[in-house]
Motif scaffolding. Structure first.
Motif, PDB file in Angstrom:
ATOM      1  N   ASP A  43      10.696 -69.539 -18.187  1.00 37.64           N
ATOM      2  CA  ASP A  43      10.173 -70.068 -16.918  1.00 37.64           C
ATOM      3  C   ASP A  43      10.274 -71.595 -16.870  1.00 37.64           C
ATOM      4  OD1 ASP A  43       9.550 -67.483 -16.121  1.00 37.64           O
ATOM      5  OD2 ASP A  43       7.413 -67.663 -16.617  1.00 37.64           O
ATOM      6  N   TYR A  44       9.980 -72.236 -17.989  1.00 39.86           N
ATOM      7  CA  TYR A  44      10.025 -73.706 -18.072  1.00 39.86           C
ATOM      8  C   TYR A  44      11.428 -74.233 -17.782  1.00 39.86           C
ATOM      9  CZ  TYR A  44       9.649 -78.354 -20.324  1.00 39.86           C
ATOM     10  OH  TYR A  44       9.676 -79.698 -20.619  1.00 39.86           O
ATOM     11  N   LEU A  45      12.446 -73.545 -18.316  1.00 47.97           N
ATOM     12  CA  LEU A  45      13.821 -74.016 -18.161  1.00 47.97           C
ATOM     13  C   LEU A  45      14.239 -74.125 -16.696  1.00 47.97           C
ATOM     14  CD1 LEU A  45      16.512 -74.856 -19.417  1.00 47.97           C
ATOM     15  CD2 LEU A  45      17.118 -72.427 -19.547  1.00 47.97           C
ATOM     16  N   VAL A  46      13.733 -73.270 -15.849  1.00 53.39           N
ATOM     17  CA  VAL A  46      14.135 -73.288 -14.435  1.00 53.39           C
ATOM     18  C   VAL A  46      13.116 -74.005 -13.546  1.00 53.39           C
ATOM     19  CG1 VAL A  46      15.560 -71.218 -14.644  1.00 53.39           C
ATOM     20  CG2 VAL A  46      13.145 -70.996 -14.010  1.00 53.39           C
ATOM     21  N   SER A  47      12.165 -74.680 -14.177  1.00 55.60           N
ATOM     22  CA  SER A  47      11.106 -75.339 -13.412  1.00 55.60           C
ATOM     23  C   SER A  47      11.448 -76.798 -13.104  1.00 55.60           C
ATOM     24  CB  SER A  47       9.785 -75.298 -14.195  1.00 55.60           C
ATOM     25  OG  SER A  47       9.846 -76.176 -15.305  1.00 55.60           O
ATOM     26  N   ASP A  48      10.756 -77.323 -12.106  1.00 46.96           N
ATOM     27  CA  ASP A  48      10.873 -78.750 -11.788  1.00 46.96           C
ATOM     28  C   ASP A  48      10.349 -79.604 -12.939  1.00 46.96           C
ATOM     29  OD1 ASP A  48      11.911 -78.131  -9.279  1.00 46.96           O
ATOM     30  OD2 ASP A  48       9.960 -78.258  -8.273  1.00 46.96           O
ATOM     31  N   GLU A  49       9.345 -79.090 -13.657  1.00 46.45           N
ATOM     32  CA  GLU A  49       8.777 -79.835 -14.781  1.00 46.45           C
ATOM     33  C   GLU A  49       9.828 -80.052 -15.874  1.00 46.45           C
ATOM     34  OE1 GLU A  49       7.182 -77.132 -13.512  1.00 46.45           O
ATOM     35  OE2 GLU A  49       5.376 -78.022 -12.637  1.00 46.45           O
ATOM     36  N   TRP A  50      10.614 -79.007 -16.178  1.00 42.90           N
ATOM     37  CA  TRP A  50      11.655 -79.164 -17.204  1.00 42.90           C
ATOM     38  C   TRP A  50      12.645 -80.231 -16.759  1.00 42.90           C
ATOM     39  CZ3 TRP A  50      16.913 -79.126 -17.527  1.00 42.90           C
ATOM     40  CH2 TRP A  50      17.444 -79.182 -18.819  1.00 42.90           C
ATOM     41  N   GLN A  51      13.062 -80.188 -15.508  1.00 41.27           N
ATOM     42  CA  GLN A  51      14.035 -81.159 -15.015  1.00 41.27           C
ATOM     43  C   GLN A  51      13.477 -82.573 -15.114  1.00 41.27           C
ATOM     44  OE1 GLN A  51      17.319 -80.242 -13.952  1.00 41.27           O
ATOM     45  NE2 GLN A  51      17.466 -82.410 -14.447  1.00 41.27           N
ATOM     46  N   GLN A  52      12.204 -82.746 -14.763  1.00 38.12           N
ATOM     47  CA  GLN A  52      11.579 -84.057 -14.870  1.00 38.12           C
ATOM     48  C   GLN A  52      11.493 -84.504 -16.317  1.00 38.12           C
ATOM     49  OE1 GLN A  52      10.535 -86.201 -12.284  1.00 38.12           O
ATOM     50  NE2 GLN A  52      10.491 -87.604 -14.037  1.00 38.12           N
ATOM     51  N   ASP A  53      11.069 -83.602 -17.195  1.00 35.72           N
ATOM     52  CA  ASP A  53      10.969 -83.939 -18.618  1.00 35.72           C
ATOM     53  C   ASP A  53      12.337 -84.293 -19.190  1.00 35.72           C
ATOM     54  OD1 ASP A  53       8.277 -83.369 -18.358  1.00 35.72           O
ATOM     55  OD2 ASP A  53       8.424 -81.399 -19.332  1.00 35.72           O
ATOM     56  N   PHE A  54      13.350 -83.545 -18.802  1.00 36.36           N
ATOM     57  CA  PHE A  54      14.717 -83.813 -19.256  1.00 36.36           C
ATOM     58  C   PHE A  54      15.177 -85.186 -18.772  1.00 36.36           C
ATOM     59  CE2 PHE A  54      19.298 -83.768 -18.497  1.00 36.36           C
ATOM     60  CZ  PHE A  54      19.766 -83.454 -19.762  1.00 36.36           C
ATOM     61  N   ASN A  55      14.962 -85.463 -17.500  1.00 38.64           N
ATOM     62  CA  ASN A  55      15.367 -86.755 -16.934  1.00 38.64           C
ATOM     63  C   ASN A  55      14.645 -87.910 -17.621  1.00 38.64           C
ATOM     64  OD1 ASN A  55      17.094 -85.481 -15.128  1.00 38.64           O
ATOM     65  ND2 ASN A  55      15.613 -85.507 -13.449  1.00 38.64           N
ATOM     66  N   GLY A  60      15.026 -92.420 -21.596  1.00 37.54           N
ATOM     67  CA  GLY A  60      14.365 -93.118 -22.684  1.00 37.54           C
ATOM     68  C   GLY A  60      12.893 -93.376 -22.451  1.00 37.54           C
ATOM     69  N   HIS A  61      12.276 -92.617 -21.554  1.00 39.55           N
ATOM     70  CA  HIS A  61      10.859 -92.817 -21.237  1.00 39.55           C
ATOM     71  C   HIS A  61       9.914 -92.054 -22.163  1.00 39.55           C
ATOM     72  CE1 HIS A  61      12.065 -95.001 -17.738  1.00 39.55           C
ATOM     73  NE2 HIS A  61      12.529 -93.944 -17.097  1.00 39.55           N
ATOM     74  N   LEU A  62      10.453 -91.273 -23.058  1.00 38.71           N
ATOM     75  CA  LEU A  62       9.608 -90.505 -23.975  1.00 38.71           C
ATOM     76  C   LEU A  62       9.642 -91.147 -25.356  1.00 38.71           C
ATOM     77  CD1 LEU A  62      10.682 -86.868 -22.963  1.00 38.71           C
ATOM     78  CD2 LEU A  62       8.713 -88.178 -22.156  1.00 38.71           C
ATOM     79  N   PRO A  63       8.588 -90.944 -26.150  1.00 41.08           N
ATOM     80  CA  PRO A  63       8.577 -91.526 -27.498  1.00 41.08           C
ATOM     81  C   PRO A  63       9.776 -91.049 -28.318  1.00 41.08           C
ATOM     82  CG  PRO A  63       6.423 -90.622 -26.931  1.00 41.08           C
ATOM     83  CD  PRO A  63       7.362 -90.201 -25.851  1.00 41.08           C
ATOM     84  N   LYS A  64      10.329 -91.957 -29.077  1.00 42.47           N
ATOM     85  CA  LYS A  64      11.516 -91.643 -29.894  1.00 42.47           C
ATOM     86  C   LYS A  64      11.237 -90.566 -30.936  1.00 42.47           C
ATOM     87  CE  LYS A  64      14.355 -95.147 -28.622  1.00 42.47           C
ATOM     88  NZ  LYS A  64      15.007 -94.828 -27.381  1.00 42.47           N
ATOM     89  N   ASP A  65      10.002 -90.488 -31.424  1.00 39.17           N
ATOM     90  CA  ASP A  65       9.676 -89.526 -32.472  1.00 39.17           C
ATOM     91  C   ASP A  65       9.152 -88.191 -31.931  1.00 39.17           C
ATOM     92  OD1 ASP A  65       7.281 -90.546 -31.542  1.00 39.17           O
ATOM     93  OD2 ASP A  65       6.360 -90.697 -33.529  1.00 39.17           O
ATOM     94  N   LEU A  66       9.218 -88.010 -30.609  1.00 42.00           N
ATOM     95  CA  LEU A  66       8.748 -86.770 -29.991  1.00 42.00           C
ATOM     96  C   LEU A  66       9.769 -85.660 -30.212  1.00 42.00           C
ATOM     97  CD1 LEU A  66       6.710 -85.276 -28.134  1.00 42.00           C
ATOM     98  CD2 LEU A  66       8.109 -86.046 -26.195  1.00 42.00           C
ATOM     99  N   LYS A  67       9.340 -84.590 -30.836  1.00 44.47           N
ATOM    100  CA  LYS A  67      10.216 -83.432 -31.008  1.00 44.47           C
ATOM    101  C   LYS A  67      10.419 -82.806 -29.627  1.00 44.47           C
ATOM    102  CE  LYS A  67      10.742 -79.051 -33.372  1.00 44.47           C
ATOM    103  NZ  LYS A  67      10.118 -77.979 -34.100  1.00 44.47           N
ATOM    104  N   CYS A  68      11.669 -82.744 -29.188  1.00 42.05           N
ATOM    105  CA  CYS A  68      11.901 -82.243 -27.832  1.00 42.05           C
ATOM    106  C   CYS A  68      13.156 -81.365 -27.759  1.00 42.05           C
ATOM    107  CB  CYS A  68      11.938 -83.371 -26.816  1.00 42.05           C
ATOM    108  SG  CYS A  68      13.073 -84.706 -27.209  1.00 42.05           S
ATOM    109  N   GLY A  69      13.293 -80.484 -28.741  1.00 38.88           N
ATOM    110  CA  GLY A  69      14.387 -79.523 -28.708  1.00 38.88           C
ATOM    111  C   GLY A  69      14.323 -78.626 -27.492  1.00 38.88           C
ATOM    112  N   VAL A  70      13.140 -78.480 -26.923  1.00 38.21           N
ATOM    113  CA  VAL A  70      12.951 -77.662 -25.736  1.00 38.21           C
ATOM    114  C   VAL A  70      13.657 -78.270 -24.514  1.00 38.21           C
ATOM    115  CG1 VAL A  70      10.786 -78.695 -24.908  1.00 38.21           C
ATOM    116  CG2 VAL A  70      11.214 -76.246 -24.576  1.00 38.21           C
TER     117      VAL A  70
END
Length: 101
Positions: A43-55, A60-70
């Protein structure tokens, strides 16, 4: 086959079957518990939230050490697609081996 050899052979079958059934039972318990997670990431993959998080990650707005394989489409897709294949395989096994007594 002589009686003793037959009993020994059947005992080996029983041991093999018992171990496999126990391992599958344990795996199915774990799998059942994971279904909520599989559905959540699908569900997350097709959500607006995933797109925002990906963007935000790409920008480069997320911490460099944040695990984000998702945020890898392939990572989620591989899990979801493999899950569908496993479900089809389980259905085929049941359909092929279901015994009607």
């Amino acid at each position: 086959m002589q009686q003793i050899e037959r009993i020994k052979a059947m005992e080996e079958h029983l041991d093999k079957a018992s171990a496999a059934v126990k391992a599958l039972s344990d795996a199915l318990d774990l799998y059942t518990e994971a279904m909520e997670s599989i559905e959540a990431i699908d569900d997350y993959l097709v959500s607006d939230e995933w797109q925002q998080d990906f963007n935000d990650s790409e920008a480069g707005h997320l911490p460099k050490d944040l695990k984000c394989g998702v945020l890898s489409e392939d990572g989620i897709w591989n899990v979801v697609d493999t899950n569908r294949e496993l479900q089809a395989q389980m259905l085929e096994i049941v359909a092929t081996h279901l015994r009607h007594d």
